[in-house]
Write a protein that holds these residues in place. Structure first.
Motif, PDB file in Angstrom:
ATOM      1  N   GLU A 153     -50.296 -17.996  22.796  1.00 50.95           N
ATOM      2  CA  GLU A 153     -50.775 -16.949  21.882  1.00 50.95           C
ATOM      3  C   GLU A 153     -49.661 -16.001  21.477  1.00 50.95           C
ATOM      4  N   GLN A 154     -48.632 -15.849  22.327  1.00 46.71           N
ATOM      5  CA  GLN A 154     -47.502 -14.997  21.954  1.00 46.71           C
ATOM      6  C   GLN A 154     -46.534 -15.741  21.038  1.00 46.71           C
ATOM      7  N   ALA A 155     -46.444 -17.061  21.195  1.00 50.91           N
ATOM      8  CA  ALA A 155     -45.550 -17.851  20.342  1.00 50.91           C
ATOM      9  C   ALA A 155     -45.915 -17.707  18.876  1.00 50.91           C
ATOM     10  N   ARG A 156     -47.179 -17.449  18.567  1.00 53.40           N
ATOM     11  CA  ARG A 156     -47.629 -17.349  17.186  1.00 53.40           C
ATOM     12  C   ARG A 156     -47.021 -16.136  16.478  1.00 53.40           C
ATOM     13  N   PHE A 157     -46.551 -15.172  17.255  1.00 54.29           N
ATOM     14  CA  PHE A 157     -45.977 -13.975  16.652  1.00 54.29           C
ATOM     15  C   PHE A 157     -44.452 -14.045  16.556  1.00 54.29           C
ATOM     16  N   ASP A 158     -43.896 -15.162  17.014  1.00 56.83           N
ATOM     17  CA  ASP A 158     -42.438 -15.299  17.025  1.00 56.83           C
ATOM     18  C   ASP A 158     -41.975 -15.994  15.751  1.00 56.83           C
ATOM     19  N   LEU A 159     -41.936 -15.246  14.667  1.00 60.76           N
ATOM     20  CA  LEU A 159     -41.592 -15.835  13.373  1.00 60.76           C
ATOM     21  C   LEU A 159     -40.106 -16.129  13.237  1.00 60.76           C
ATOM     22  N   ASN A 160     -39.304 -15.674  14.190  1.00 56.39           N
ATOM     23  CA  ASN A 160     -37.865 -15.895  14.106  1.00 56.39           C
ATOM     24  C   ASN A 160     -37.401 -17.107  14.897  1.00 56.39           C
ATOM     25  N   ASN A 161     -38.335 -17.917  15.379  1.00 54.58           N
ATOM     26  CA  ASN A 161     -37.900 -19.068  16.181  1.00 54.58           C
ATOM     27  C   ASN A 161     -37.512 -20.260  15.318  1.00 54.58           C
ATOM     28  N   GLY A 162     -37.592 -20.114  14.000  1.00 51.17           N
ATOM     29  CA  GLY A 162     -37.110 -21.155  13.109  1.00 51.17           C
ATOM     30  C   GLY A 162     -38.105 -22.246  12.807  1.00 51.17           C
ATOM     31  N   HIS A 163     -39.255 -22.245  13.478  1.00 48.28           N
ATOM     32  CA  HIS A 163     -40.206 -23.332  13.300  1.00 48.28           C
ATOM     33  C   HIS A 163     -41.611 -22.830  12.948  1.00 48.28           C
ATOM     34  N   VAL A 164     -41.705 -21.625  12.436  1.00 48.25           N
ATOM     35  CA  VAL A 164     -42.998 -21.071  12.063  1.00 48.25           C
ATOM     36  C   VAL A 164     -42.961 -20.686  10.592  1.00 48.25           C
ATOM     37  N   VAL A 165     -43.935 -21.158   9.849  1.00 43.72           N
ATOM     38  CA  VAL A 165     -44.076 -20.791   8.444  1.00 43.72           C
ATOM     39  C   VAL A 165     -45.335 -19.935   8.313  1.00 43.72           C
ATOM     40  N   PHE A 166     -45.192 -18.736   7.737  1.00 40.74           N
ATOM     41  CA  PHE A 166     -46.334 -17.818   7.611  1.00 40.74           C
ATOM     42  C   PHE A 166     -46.718 -17.673   6.146  1.00 40.74           C
ATOM     43  N   GLN A 167     -47.991 -17.913   5.848  1.00 36.69           N
ATOM     44  CA  GLN A 167     -48.506 -17.716   4.507  1.00 36.69           C
ATOM     45  C   GLN A 167     -49.112 -16.311   4.400  1.00 36.69           C
ATOM     46  N   PRO A 168     -48.569 -15.441   3.535  1.00 36.37           N
ATOM     47  CA  PRO A 168     -49.102 -14.075   3.423  1.00 36.37           C
ATOM     48  C   PRO A 168     -50.605 -14.079   3.168  1.00 36.37           C
ATOM     49  N   VAL A 224     -40.925  -8.648  30.254  1.00 35.14           N
ATOM     50  CA  VAL A 224     -40.559  -7.368  29.658  1.00 35.14           C
ATOM     51  C   VAL A 224     -41.813  -6.533  29.408  1.00 35.14           C
ATOM     52  N   VAL A 225     -41.734  -5.264  29.787  1.00 30.92           N
ATOM     53  CA  VAL A 225     -42.828  -4.339  29.506  1.00 30.92           C
ATOM     54  C   VAL A 225     -42.766  -3.977  28.029  1.00 30.92           C
ATOM     55  N   SER A 226     -43.674  -4.556  27.243  1.00 23.11           N
ATOM     56  CA  SER A 226     -43.632  -4.360  25.799  1.00 23.11           C
ATOM     57  C   SER A 226     -44.955  -4.799  25.197  1.00 23.11           C
ATOM     58  N   ARG A 227     -45.325  -4.190  24.072  1.00 26.52           N
ATOM     59  CA  ARG A 227     -46.519  -4.602  23.328  1.00 26.52           C
ATOM     60  C   ARG A 227     -46.174  -5.579  22.209  1.00 26.52           C
ATOM     61  N   ASN A 228     -44.918  -5.641  21.846  1.00 27.90           N
ATOM     62  CA  ASN A 228     -44.534  -6.416  20.671  1.00 27.90           C
ATOM     63  C   ASN A 228     -43.676  -7.609  21.088  1.00 27.90           C
ATOM     64  N   PHE A 229     -44.277  -8.804  21.115  1.00 25.29           N
ATOM     65  CA  PHE A 229     -43.543  -9.980  21.558  1.00 25.29           C
ATOM     66  C   PHE A 229     -42.424 -10.325  20.587  1.00 25.29           C
ATOM     67  N   ALA A 230     -42.710 -10.340  19.290  1.00 23.92           N
ATOM     68  CA  ALA A 230     -41.720 -10.764  18.303  1.00 23.92           C
ATOM     69  C   ALA A 230     -40.480  -9.871  18.346  1.00 23.92           C
TER      70      ALA A 230
END
Length: 907
Positions: free
Chosen positions: A477-492, A440-446
C-alpha cells in the motif's frame, strides 16, 4: 587472517590504473593519456581537467567507488603500480591524506599491521615504511633510499592556519643529511627563507618532499578541494595525485574519473546489502516496534543458517534519535532507551548509546576482542543522535531507524553506510539477510523514499538512476505512493466541485498534488492522496456533495489511477545463459566440466627460448628516449609543429633519477632482480633466468649500452622484457585455443552446459552509461521489453535501431524479453572467452516458451560495415557456442540493418 581475495571489479579498477600509467609514458602527455585510456575502457574519451595550482600535465585522476567497495585496499594496492608503471623506480614517497584524525589513526594501524590486507597490498611495492606526519619530520635519508615511505596525514594538517602545517616548513637538524651533495638543479628547486644575501635554504620536511616528488593519495576526496588548501600541496611538487571517493565533484572543480564502480557491481559481488526496504510509520513507538520485529525475524534466519554451518551473525539495529533541546520534548536517546527497556523488555546490556557524551562503542571495543561483532557481545541496539564514531564499521548492522524523518542528512548518510555492508562479503541463503532495512517516523512515504534515495546518491556514492530500484517499499500500500521509483504511471484524476477548496488552509505537500481550474470549477489530483491527506482536503470545503466527491476522487487516486509497470527482472523472471565449459579430468580420474573464462587454463606447453631473447629496435628506441629523459634532455618537442607537448614526465624522471641513485649491481645481480620482478607464474624460475640473462647479455654487447646504464634503466628494461614475454605467451595460448576449440575433436573438449550459466541477477545491472530517452543522441523509443528498468547506452545509431527492432518484436510476442549486454561489467555481463580477450554480444534475447519448456537464447551482435572484417573471431566463437548448445542457443551477427538475418532465428 585468511588471504584477501580481490573482487572482479577491484581487479578491473587496478587494471585501469595500470593502463593509465602506461599510457602516460606511451602518449605525448598524461592529459592525452587520460582521454585515450577512458576511450579504450569505456568507449567514450573523457576530457582531462587539470587540477588548479598544479602543472597542467601532472597525472591526476579519480577512482569512484561507492560505500563498501574497499577504497583503502585499492589505494594500498595502487602503490606498487605507481612505482613500477608511473615512476619506474624501486622506491617512492607516498603522501596519503585522510579526512580526519580518527581515520588517520585507523589507517595507520591497518597499514602497519602485517596481518592486515592493507599492509599485504602495500608490501607488493617492496620494503615499506609507514609513518605519521610527526614522525616524517625526522625521517632519515636511508629510510627514503631503501623503502617506499607512506606518510599518513589529515588534509587539515596542510591548511595554512594549522600549526602542524607550519612545522612542515621549519628547518630541522634531523633532516640535514637529505641535503648533502645535491646537484645544482636540485638546489634550484628548494624553498628559500629570507631575501637577497640573507636568503637560506631550510632543512625542512617541505624541502625533503620537493626533492622526492611524492605521489599523493587523497582518501575520501569529495570535500578535499574545499577543506584543503591544495596550493600548499602543490608546493611539494607531487609526481601525481590519485583521489578515491564515493562522490566525486563533477561540476564545480570536476575530478578526472578514470574508473567508476557502480553500486550494482558491489551488489553483484556480494559486498553490500541491497535493496533498502523502507517502511514509514507516523507513530514512533509503532515504528520502533516494527523494527524490533524485523530484527527478531532476521536473527531467527541467521540462527537457522548458523546451525547449517554458516558464519555467526547477530543483526543489529542502528537508531538515530533526536538531539536534546532545552524546553522541547524530543525523541532523544534516553527516551528511546527507556522505550526499549520498559515496553519491549529489551535487556539493558543489549543496548548501547553512542553520542558525544556516552561512549558505548568505545567500551564495547575495549571489552570484546572482535568488538561489537564478537559472539560474546550481547548488543543488538545502538542508539546515536548525530553520527557514529568515524571509522567504526560493523557489517552486522542491518536496520536503520530514524526518529528524525531523515532531515539530518550527514548522519543519515553515515548510518546508511553502516547498514549497507554485507557481513563476510558473501550472500546468505535467505534473501532477507541480503537486504538492508530502514524504518522512519514519517507520514509521507513518497517524500521519505525520495529523501532516502538522495542520501544514497549524496553520501554512499550511488548513481541517480540506480537508486530508483534500490529503495523499495516494505508494504504494497505504500509502494503505490512511490511515484519516483520509475515504474509507476499516474493518470491525473479530475473532480468537479461546486466550491473551491480553501488552498490557504492546506500544507504545501498537499497543495503540490492539486490544481484548481476556476473556469471549469474542476480540481485535478496529480498524485495519490493518502487517507489523512484526503481528510485534510475535505475540511477545506463545506458542502456534503464536495466532501463526498473529494473522497471518491481520492480513492481513485490511490487505486485505479495508478498503473504499475514491472520489468521481467522485478516479476521474478530468470534469465540464464549457458556458458562455454572445458571438459577436463578431475582428481578422481572422471571427466568434469570447468568454466572457460580464462585462456590460461588451456594446456599449452611453452617455454622461453634464449633464441628469442633479443632487444628489438622498438626496445632500443624506448631506452634511448628514456635515457634522454633521465638526463633532462628534450624529447618532448613535436616534430611537425615544433611545439613543446609535455615537460612534466621528462622533468619528473630527471628529478627522480637525481634523488634515487641506482645501486651498482653486476650483471648477475641485475638479472636476478629482473627475474624476481617479472610476474609470470606459468614459467619456471630457471626458464625466466635463462631468458633474462640472454636478453641482458645481448643488450650489454652493444657499444652504446653499459652496465651503469642498465642499472639506471632497470625498471624500463623490466617493462620491456615483460611485454616481450607477454607477447610470446599470447602466441602459445592462441595456438592452444585454436586447437582446443576449433580442432577436429573440439566437441570432445568443449561443451555448452547449464552447469555453468550466467544468471542476470535482479539489481545487478550496472551500465557505465545509461540510455536516457529524452536526452539520447540516438533518438526516443519507449522500450517495454528490456529485462531491467535501466538500459545501457548504445554505441551507434544503428545499434540503437537494432534494439528498437528487437523490442518491437518482443511487444509482438516473438521475443519474451531482451537485455542490452554490457562490456567489462562482470557482475552483469555475459561473455564468450577468446584467445586474446572476451567477446560481449550486444544483445541477448529470451525466445518464447515452447511446450512448457524455456525457449532458446538468441545472442545478437551488431557490427558496422567498417568493423565487419575485424570481427571474424567474434563470429567464430559465437557460432561455436551456438553449435555446441544442441539448439538451446542461437547466434547472429548483423550489419547494414539486415533485420531479416535476425528474423531467421526467431522461428
Amino acid at each position: 587472517m585468511t588471504a584477501f581475495q580481490p573482487k572482479t571489479y577491484q581487479s578491473q579498477v587496478l587494471e585501469s590504473v595500470e593502463a593509465y600509467f602506461q599510457a602516460c609514458h606511451e602518449l605525448p602527455s598524461p592529459s592525452i593519456a587520460y582521454t585515450a585510456t577512458t576511450e579504450r575502457l569505456w568507449g567514450r574519451g573523457l576530457a582531462y581537467n587539470p587540477l588548479s595550482g598544479f602543472p597542467t600535465d601532472m597525472p591526476y585522476f579519480c577512482l569512484r567507488v561507492p560505500t563498501g567497495g574497499g577504497k583503502t585496499w585499492l589505494a594500498a594496492k595502487s602503490v606498487a603500480l605507481v612505482n613500477t608503471h608511473l615512476l619506474r623506480g624501486e622506491h617512492s614517497v607516498i603522501l596519503w591524506l585522510v579526512p580526519s584524525k580518527p581515520i588517520r589513526e585507523q589507517t595507520l594501524r591497518a597499514l602497519r599491521n602485517r596481518q592486515h590486507p592493507y599492509h599485504t597490498a602495500l608490501r607488493e611495492a617492496g620494503p615499506i615504511t609507514v609513518m605519521d606526519l610527526d614522525e616524517a619530520k625526522s625521517v632519515t635519508r636511508a629510510t627514503l633510499d631503501t623503502s617506499t615511505t607512506v606518510i599518513v596525514a589529515t588534509r587539515q594538517a596542510f591548511q595554512v592556519e594549522d600549526e602542524e602545517c607550519r612545522k612542515v616548513y621549519q628547518s630541522s637538524g634531523a633532516l640535514m643529511r637529505h641535503f648533502d651533495n645535491l646537484a645544482p638543479a636540485q638546489r634550484d628547486e628548494l624553498l628559500k627563507d629570507g631575501q637577497g644575501a640573507e636568503q637560506t635554504t631550510p632543512y625542512s620536511l617541505a624541502n625533503v618532499l620537493r626533492l622526492r616528488r611524492p605521489f599523493v593519495v587523497v582518501d575520501e576526496a569529495h570535500n578535499s578541494r574545499t577543506e584543503l588548501a591544495f596550493d600548499m600541496l602543490a608546493r611539494f611538487r607531487p609526481s601525481g595525485v590519485m583521489e578515491l571517493t564515493a562522490t566525486p565533484d563533477l561540476e564545480r572543480t570536476p575530478s578526472n574519473v578514470l574508473h567508476s564502480v557502480s553500486a550494482a557491481e558491489l551488489k553483484a559481488e556480494e559486498m553490500i546489502k541491497l535493496p533498502v526496504v523502507l517502511e514509514t510509520e507516523p507513530n514512533w513507538q509503532q515504528c520502533l516496534a516494527d523494527a524490533i520485529g524485523r530484527r527478531d525475524a532476521l536473527h531467527k534466519l541467521a540462527d537457522e543458517e548458523r546451525r547449517a554451518g554458516a558464519a555467526y551473525l547477530r543483526p543489529i539495529v542502528l537508531i538515530q534519535a533526536e538531539p536534546r533541546r532545552a524546553g522541547v520534548e524530543t525523541l532523544d536517546f534516553e527516551r528511546v532507551r527507556i522505550e526499549l527497556i520498559t515496553n519491549h523488555h529489551i535487556p539493558a546490556g543489549e543496548i548501547i548509546v553512542a553520542t558525544g557524551e556516552e561512549k558505548g562503542l568505545e567500551k564495547i571495543e575495549a571489552d570484546y576482542k572482535l568488538g561489537i561483532a564478537d559472539p560474546a557481545c550481547p548488543v543488538k541496539f545502538v542508539i546515536t543522535q548525530k553520527a557514529l564514531a568515524e571509522g567504526w564499521d560493523c557489517p552486522f548492522a542491518y536496520i536503520l531507524v530514524s526518529m528524525a524523518s531523515l532531515h539530518s542528512a550527514t548522519s543519515v548518510e553515515q548510518l546508511l553506510g553502516r547498514v549497507l555492508r554485507q557481513p563476510g562479503a558473501s550472500h546468505r541463503v535467505n534473501q532477507p539477510l541480503n537486504q538492508s532495512y530502514a524504518f522512519v517516523v514519517s507520514r509521507n512515504f513518497a517524500e521519505t523514499a525520495s529523501a532516502l534515495r538522495d542520501r544514497l546518491v549524496a553520501g554512499a556514492g550511488f548513481e541517480r538512476r540506480e537508486v530508483t530500484e534500490f529503495v523499495i517499499a516494505a508494504r504494497a500500500e505504500q509502494a503505490r505512493f512511490d511515484l519516483n521509483n520509475g515504474h509507476v504511471v499516474f493518470q491525473p484524476v479530475p473532480v468537479s466541485l461546486s466550491e473551491k477548496p480553501d488552498f490557504k488552509a492546506l500544507p504545501k505537500v498537499i497543495k503540490d498534488k492539486l490544481h484548481w481550474e476556476p473556469k471549469l470549477n474542476t480540481l485535478t489530483i496529480s498524485a495519490p492522496l493518502t487517507e489523512e491527506e484526503t481528510e485534510t482536503l475535505q475540511a477545506t470545503v463545506k458542502s456534503e456533495a464536495a466532501v463526498a466527491a473529494i473522497a471518491e476522487a481520492a480513492e481513485v487516486s490511490r487505486t485505479t489511477a495508478i498503473e504499475f509497470f514491472q520489468t521481467p527482472a522485478e516479476l521474478g523472471e530468470r534469465f540464464r545463459i549457458p556458458q562455454l565449459a572445458l571438459r577436463v579430468q578431475g582428481q578422481d580420474g572422471l571427466e568434469q566440466l570447468q568454466l572457460f573464462d580464462d585462456p590460461e587454463v588451456l594446456d599449452y606447453p611453452w617455454d622461453l627460448s634464449p633464441f628469442d631473447a633479443v632487444p628489438t629496435a622498438d626496445d632500443l628506441a624506448a631506452m634511448g628516449a628514456g635515457l634522454k629523459v633521465s638526463e633532462g634532455g628534450e624529447i618532448d618537442v613535436d616534430d611537425a609543429s615544433g611545439k613543446v607537448v609535455s615537460r612534466f614526465l621528462p622533468e619528473l624522471q630527471r628529478d627522480l633519477g637525481l634523488v634515487y641513485q641506482p645501486e651498482n649491481w653486476d650483471a648477475v645481480r641485475l638479472a636476478t632482480w629482473l627475474c624476481r620482478n617479472l610476474p609470470e607464474p606459468s614459467l619456471t624460475y630457471a626458464s625466466k633466468q635463462a631468458f633474462v640473462a640472454a636478453w641482458l647479455a645481448e643488450l650489454l654487447r652493444r657499444e652504446d649500452f653499459t652496465l651503469a646504464r642498465a642499472n639506471l634503466q632497470k625498471f624500463l628494461i623490466r617493462n620491456l622484457i615483460e611485454a616481450r614475454i607477454r607477447d610470446m605467451r599470447k602466441l602459445a595460448v592462441g595456438k592452444a585455443f585454436q586447437q582446443t576449440l576449433f580442432g577436429d575433436d573440439a566437441a570432445s573438449r568443449v561443451a555448452v552446459s547449464d552447469i555453468y550459466a550466467f544468471d542476470f541477477q535482479p539489481q545487478a545491472y550496472a551500465p557505465s552509461r545509461d540510455y536516457v530517452p529524452g536526452t539520447s543522441e540516438f533518438g526516443y523509443f519507449d522500450f517495454r521489453k528490456h529485462f531491467y528498468g535501466r538500459i545501457g547506452d548504445f554505441d551507434s545509431k544503428e545499434e540503437f535501431e537494432c534494439a528498437c527492432w528487437l523490442d518491437t518484436q518482443a511487444q509482438k510476442g516473438r521475443l519474451q524479453f531482451w537485455v542490452r549486454n554490457l562490456v567489462r561489467r562482470e557482475g552483469s555481463s555475459f561473455f564468450l572467452q577468446k584467445a586474446d580477450g572476451r567477446f560481449y554480444p550486444d544483445f541477448l534475447c529470451q525466445l518464447p516458451r515452447k511446450d512448457d519448456m524455456p525457449g532458446p537464447i538468441l545472442a545478437v551482435e551488431y557490427k558496422g560495415a567498417d568493423r565487419w572484417l575485424s570481427a571474424e573471431d567474434d563470429r567464430l566463437i559465437g557460432g561455436l557456442w551456438a553449435n555446441l548448445s544442441e539448439g538451446r542457443c542461437r547466434f547472429v551477427m548483423v550489419k547494414d540493418k539486415r533485420w531479416d538475418w535476425i528474423e531467421e532465428h526467431l522461428a
